[in-house]
Enzyme design. Structure first.
Site, PDB file in Angstrom:
ATOM      1  CE  LYS A   1      -3.995   1.956   2.494  1.00 34.78           C
ATOM      2  NZ  LYS A   1      -4.966   1.718   3.581  1.00 34.78           N
TER       3      LYS A   1
ATOM      4  CB  SER B   1      -8.394   3.412   2.635  1.00 35.80           C
ATOM      5  OG  SER B   1      -7.521   2.849   3.595  1.00 35.80           O
TER       6      SER B   1
ATOM      7  CB  SER C   1      -8.472   0.502   5.494  1.00 31.11           C
ATOM      8  OG  SER C   1      -9.163   1.709   5.362  1.00 31.11           O
TER       9      SER C   1
HETATM   10  N1  GLN Z   1     -13.325   3.949   6.045  1.00 27.62           N
HETATM   11  C1  GLN Z   1     -12.496   4.356   7.139  1.00 27.62           C
HETATM   12  C2  GLN Z   1     -12.088   5.794   6.960  1.00 27.62           C
HETATM   13  O1  GLN Z   1     -12.406   6.325   5.974  1.00 27.62           O
HETATM   14  C3  GLN Z   1     -11.387   3.408   7.308  1.00 27.62           C
HETATM   15  C4  GLN Z   1     -10.091   3.871   6.876  1.00 27.62           C
HETATM   16  C5  GLN Z   1      -8.959   3.017   7.318  1.00 27.62           C
HETATM   17  O2  GLN Z   1      -9.108   1.983   7.981  1.00 27.62           O
HETATM   18  N2  GLN Z   1      -7.791   3.473   6.959  1.00 27.62           N
HETATM   19  O3  GLN Z   1     -11.500   6.411   7.773  1.00 27.62           O
END
Ligand code: GLN
Length: 482
Positions: free
Chosen positions: A72, A147, A171
């Site tokens: 990532k 994400s 995410s």
């Molecule tokens: N959907 C969550 C957010 O937008 C999760 C993001 C994450 O785990 N990095 O913050």
């Protein structure tokens, strides 16, 4: 040559050991898959030059010797570009390796590219990336989740056997569920965050994406452990082989608590709920005691997560000021211009919104009402979960309330997008491990997953249980047609 299409790491290791394939053939195979399919999938922001990938090998032996993965784009790989899928980091080159990269290198792993993601890991669909769209390999009209959408889509599409993502509110697990693979989030402090770009530091963790439970346990074995460079790692954690209990049997007398208020929450699609209930029947067949349990505080997790994640993001992202990292506005003439213009031009709308909300909830007069209250609820949540674990070995819950949604579905409804974290954020806030495992398909042929959560450092038990389920169900043997 052994069939590499959708081969697991476990299989690849056997092929390499038996010399049915060489490391070069393996690399060629995956570069070939990217060349063939990633125009459609859009999982990688960059594929590194093949020779440079090989030249960087630090070991020819180890748990992942010769096995390539995708990283990532918020995890530093020395001398490689790192953007967090944001314009503000355009042109930034990481000066050092994240600890996980060093550890994986020491186990012989290759890193072949950078995975697309929501900008600064803020989102649930990978749509906030400033660079490109990533599609769900099962249906190109649908999001892969986020994400860590690039990492997960690449693994689901068989472009790579494993990938690293990051977890702040779900995410890795959420996209894993939406793309039909295994995604894990370790206990807070089990895996070093040194070299992971911070989003919400009190909950961030690096997570693993693979197609099978065994592979997931294997990659975690390579990256877990105390790190002197990250004071938040747990002390005295030495190397554990998380695959050692993967016998196909569950722990005798295993008690699974199904979070009733999650599985029966409004908004859980009935088709999803039915697939989750089928999974519970499998666990009973495997010998587990399955009971429903209410954890009412779980219903606060999205709200608590919303406040804490924005507050911490606002602080963490203050460092991107146009001076120290990446891009600087070409129109800036004064110091305040440098800050204001670089940040306005560099950050996308979702990130800007979060910085604004974060500063608001931390500001004088509001911090008590929002930030401090959220912290208190977080502590209550942890206490409640730990109490529940006195009664149950593991907890079971949905990951996502529904199948993968179409692009733009929540473009005008950011609250609905934020609610995608409803079932996942609890594990992050409480600091416990959780793994998302595929459990079937909706009538639209889109994957669904459930999650198992356990008390601190119960990764071995979660993997053991998930592995036993995987052996009797074989959902992981289904692959998208590309
Ligand atoms: N959907 C969550 C957010 O937008 C999760 C993001 C994450 O785990 N990095 O913050």
């Amino acid at each position: 040559m052994a069939s590499l299409e959708f081969a697991s790491i476990r299989d690849i290791r056997v092929f390499l050991e038996r010399k049915e394939i060489s490391v070069d053939e393996l690399l060629d195979f995956y570069y070939g898959r990217f060349a063939k399919f990633d125009k459609k999938i859009g999982s990688a922001l960059e594929l590194f030059d093949k020779k440079s990938v090989k030249d960087r090998t630090r070991s020819e032996t180890g748990l992942l010797a010769g096995i390539p993965g995708l990283i990532k784009d918020n995890i530093c790989i020395q001398d490689r570009t790192l953007t967090c899928a944001s314009k503000i980091l355009a042109g930034y080159v990481a000066p050092y390796n994240a600890t996980v990269i060093d550890k994986l290198s020491a186990q012989g792993a290759f890193f072949i590219g950078r995975a697309n993601m929501d900008e600064f890991a803020m989102g649930s669909s990978t749509e906030t990336s400033a660079y490109q769209k990533t599609v769900n390999p099962w249906n190109a009209q649908r999001v892969p989740g986020g994400s860590s959408g690039g990492s997960i889509a690449a693994v689901a599409a068989g472009l790579i056997p494993w990938a690293l993502g990051s977890e702040t509110g779900g995410s890795v697990r959420q996209p894993a569920a939406l793309c039909g693979i295994v995604g894990s989030k370790p206990t807070y402090g089990l895996v070093s965050r040194y070299g992971l770009v911070a989003y919400a530091s009190s909950i961030d963790q690096i997570g693993v994406a693979t197609r099978t439970v065994y592979d997931n346990a294997l990659v975690l074995s390579a990256i877990a452990g105390t790190d002197v460079k990250d004071a938040t790692t747990l002390k005295n954690i030495s190397a554990v082989d998380y695959t050692r209990n993967l016998t196909g049997k569950i722990k005798p007398g295993l008690k699974i608590g199904v979070i009733d208020n999650a599985l029966h929450a409004d908004g859980v699609d009935p088709e999803v709920a039915a697939l989750l209930k089928n999974a519970l029947k499998e666990f009973e067949r495997l010998g587990a005691i399955v009971e429903y349990v209410k954890i009412p505080v779980m219903d606060y997790s999205a709200a608590v997560y919303f406040i804490l994640s924005r507050a911490e993001a606002a602080s963490n992202l203050a460092r991107f000021d146009g001076v120290r990292y990446g891009a600087r506005s070409a129109d800036a003439h004064t110091l305040s211009d440098v800050y204001e213009l670089s940040r306005s031009e560099g950050f996308g709308p979702e990130v800007q919104r979060r910085i604004l909300i974060g500063n608001y909830v931390l500001s004088v007069g509001h911090a008590d009402k929002f930030y401090n209250s959220a912290r208190q609820v977080q502590h209550i949540m942890r206490a409640e979960f730990l109490k529940t674990f006195k009664e149950y070995d593991l907890l079971f819950a949905p990951v996502s309330p529904a199948e993968a949604f179409p692009f733009g579905a929540f473009a005008n409804n950011s609250l609905q997008m934020d609610l995608q974290d409803y079932f996942t954020a609890a594990a992050n806030l409480v600091g416990i491990p959780a793994v998302s495992i595929p459990c079937g398909f909706t009538s639209n042929k889109l994957p669904v997953g459930f999650q198992l959560m356990g008390p601190d450092l119960s990764e071995e038990l979660i993997f053991q249980t998930g592995y036993a389920y995987e052996q009797v169900t074989q959902w992981h043997a289904n692959h998208p047609e590309l």
